[in-house]
Write a protein that holds these residues in place. Structure first.
Motif, PDB file in Angstrom:
ATOM      1  N   ASN A  64      11.215  16.335  27.007  1.00 49.85           N
ATOM      2  CA  ASN A  64      12.221  16.041  25.980  1.00 49.85           C
ATOM      3  C   ASN A  64      12.165  14.586  25.514  1.00 49.85           C
ATOM      4  OD1 ASN A  64      13.101  18.660  26.545  1.00 49.85           O
ATOM      5  ND2 ASN A  64      14.699  17.930  27.949  1.00 49.85           N
ATOM      6  N   ARG A  73      11.544  17.205  21.987  1.00 46.81           N
ATOM      7  CA  ARG A  73      12.975  17.463  21.893  1.00 46.81           C
ATOM      8  C   ARG A  73      13.192  18.733  21.073  1.00 46.81           C
ATOM      9  NH1 ARG A  73      12.664  11.650  20.724  1.00 46.81           N
ATOM     10  NH2 ARG A  73      13.281  10.536  22.626  1.00 46.81           N
ATOM     11  N   ASN A  74      14.380  19.290  21.173  1.00 46.87           N
ATOM     12  CA  ASN A  74      14.706  20.451  20.344  1.00 46.87           C
ATOM     13  C   ASN A  74      14.418  20.153  18.877  1.00 46.87           C
ATOM     14  OD1 ASN A  74      15.434  22.385  22.170  1.00 46.87           O
ATOM     15  ND2 ASN A  74      17.622  21.942  22.099  1.00 46.87           N
ATOM     16  N   ASP A  75      13.762  21.091  18.193  1.00 51.19           N
ATOM     17  CA  ASP A  75      13.409  20.957  16.779  1.00 51.19           C
ATOM     18  C   ASP A  75      12.354  19.881  16.521  1.00 51.19           C
ATOM     19  OD1 ASP A  75      15.150  23.014  16.014  1.00 51.19           O
ATOM     20  OD2 ASP A  75      16.834  21.631  15.858  1.00 51.19           O
ATOM     21  N   THR A  96      14.273  26.136  19.291  1.00 47.35           N
ATOM     22  CA  THR A  96      15.370  25.528  20.040  1.00 47.35           C
ATOM     23  C   THR A  96      15.479  26.156  21.426  1.00 47.35           C
ATOM     24  OG1 THR A  96      16.572  25.119  18.004  1.00 47.35           O
ATOM     25  CG2 THR A  96      17.849  25.075  20.044  1.00 47.35           C
ATOM     26  N   ARG A  97      15.618  25.317  22.433  1.00 54.03           N
ATOM     27  CA  ARG A  97      15.800  25.814  23.797  1.00 54.03           C
ATOM     28  C   ARG A  97      17.162  26.506  23.903  1.00 54.03           C
ATOM     29  NH1 ARG A  97      13.346  20.903  24.122  1.00 54.03           N
ATOM     30  NH2 ARG A  97      11.496  20.712  25.443  1.00 54.03           N
TER      31      ARG A  97
END
Length: 261
Positions: free
Chosen positions: A112, A140-142, A259-260
């Motif tokens: 992340n 990281r997400n996105d 996305t997680r």
């Protein structure tokens, strides 16, 4: 765009043993590689940075050609490559960039931590499932994964023949979508045409920078250089010192990390 004549569609299907054998060609000779390999057009860099990332890790960075372009846009960049010799050259160019000598499948970097993971001229050197999982872990997400290649523009017949004589193994169909793990959404594609001015000595140096040549016997190398001399000097009719615009293209894919949950 004209159809690419009879190119094999095996860019991403080399078995692991053969991939490792060919990739070992880049454990040395980083200075000559860095001297002749081109950078990427500004439009391709814009494509990679469309989400305005602040942090990036350039995996399979080699001597730092694309790493330097990322850093020039103000990103905080880390660099990963399995070749210590390539990282040595990168360190001379970009002493401020953090460097990790590791494979793309297992970088050892924190999760992340990045907005962008890039592979310039390198995705065909990794196990795609493992490298996808590692890229997703790092992002990281996105965040975005971007893959780029420079290649000779083999839509042009004389360039196609040149690529065959050079054994330019990284030349493959631009529409051939690279395999990604399920951690990523369907990739978007971009392509840009440009040219690189080269004389005959530089054509030879470009050939010497490729894995096929580096892993070949002295006899095979002599044969390749002889075939290039015939084609460039006799068949195409260029003088050795003539600067010729050699057509290239850059093609790239970018895919957003899911996305997680």
């Amino acid at each position: 765009m004209a159809e690419i004549p009879s190119l094999p569609q095996r860019a991403f299907t080399v078995d692991a043993a053969r991939r490792t054998e060919l990739a070992s060609a880049f454990q040395s000779g980083a200075d000559s590689y860095d001297k002749i390999r081109p950078s990427y057009p500004p439009q391709a860099l814009d494509f990679a940075l469309q989400a305005r990332p602040r942090t990036a890790v350039d995996i399979g960075c080699g001597s730092g050609i694309f790493t330097e372009q990322l850093a020039s846009r103000g990103l905080e960049v880390s660099a990963v490559d399995p070749s210590a010799d390539m990282l040595r050259v990168l360190a001379e160019r970009l002493p401020q960039v953090a460097r990790t000598c590791a494979a793309g499948e297992d970088t050892g970097l924190p999760e992340n931590a990045f907005d962008l993971v890039s592979y310039a001229q390198a995705w065909h050197w990794v196990d795609h499932a493992k490298a996808s999982a590692e890229a997703a872990r790092l992002l990281r997400n996105d965040g975005w994964l971007t893959l780029l290649w420079n290649q000779l523009d083999v839509t042009i017949p004389w360039v196609h023949r040149l690529a065959r004589i050079m054994h330019a193994g990284d030349v493959h169909r631009p529409e051939l979508e690279p395999p990604l793990g399920t951690q990523f959404e369907k990739p978007e594609h971009g392509i840009w045409h440009w040219s690189m001015e080269l004389d005959f000595a530089e054509i030879i140096e470009l050939t010497k920078s490729r894995s096929y040549y580096r892993r070949s016997s002295e006899n095979t190398r002599t044969k390749v250089e002889g075939n290039l001399a015939w084609y460039w000097l006799d068949h195409l009719g260029h003088a050795a010192g003539d600067k010729v615009q050699v057509p290239y293209l850059t093609h790239a894919w970018r895919a957003r990390r899911r996305t997680r949950r």
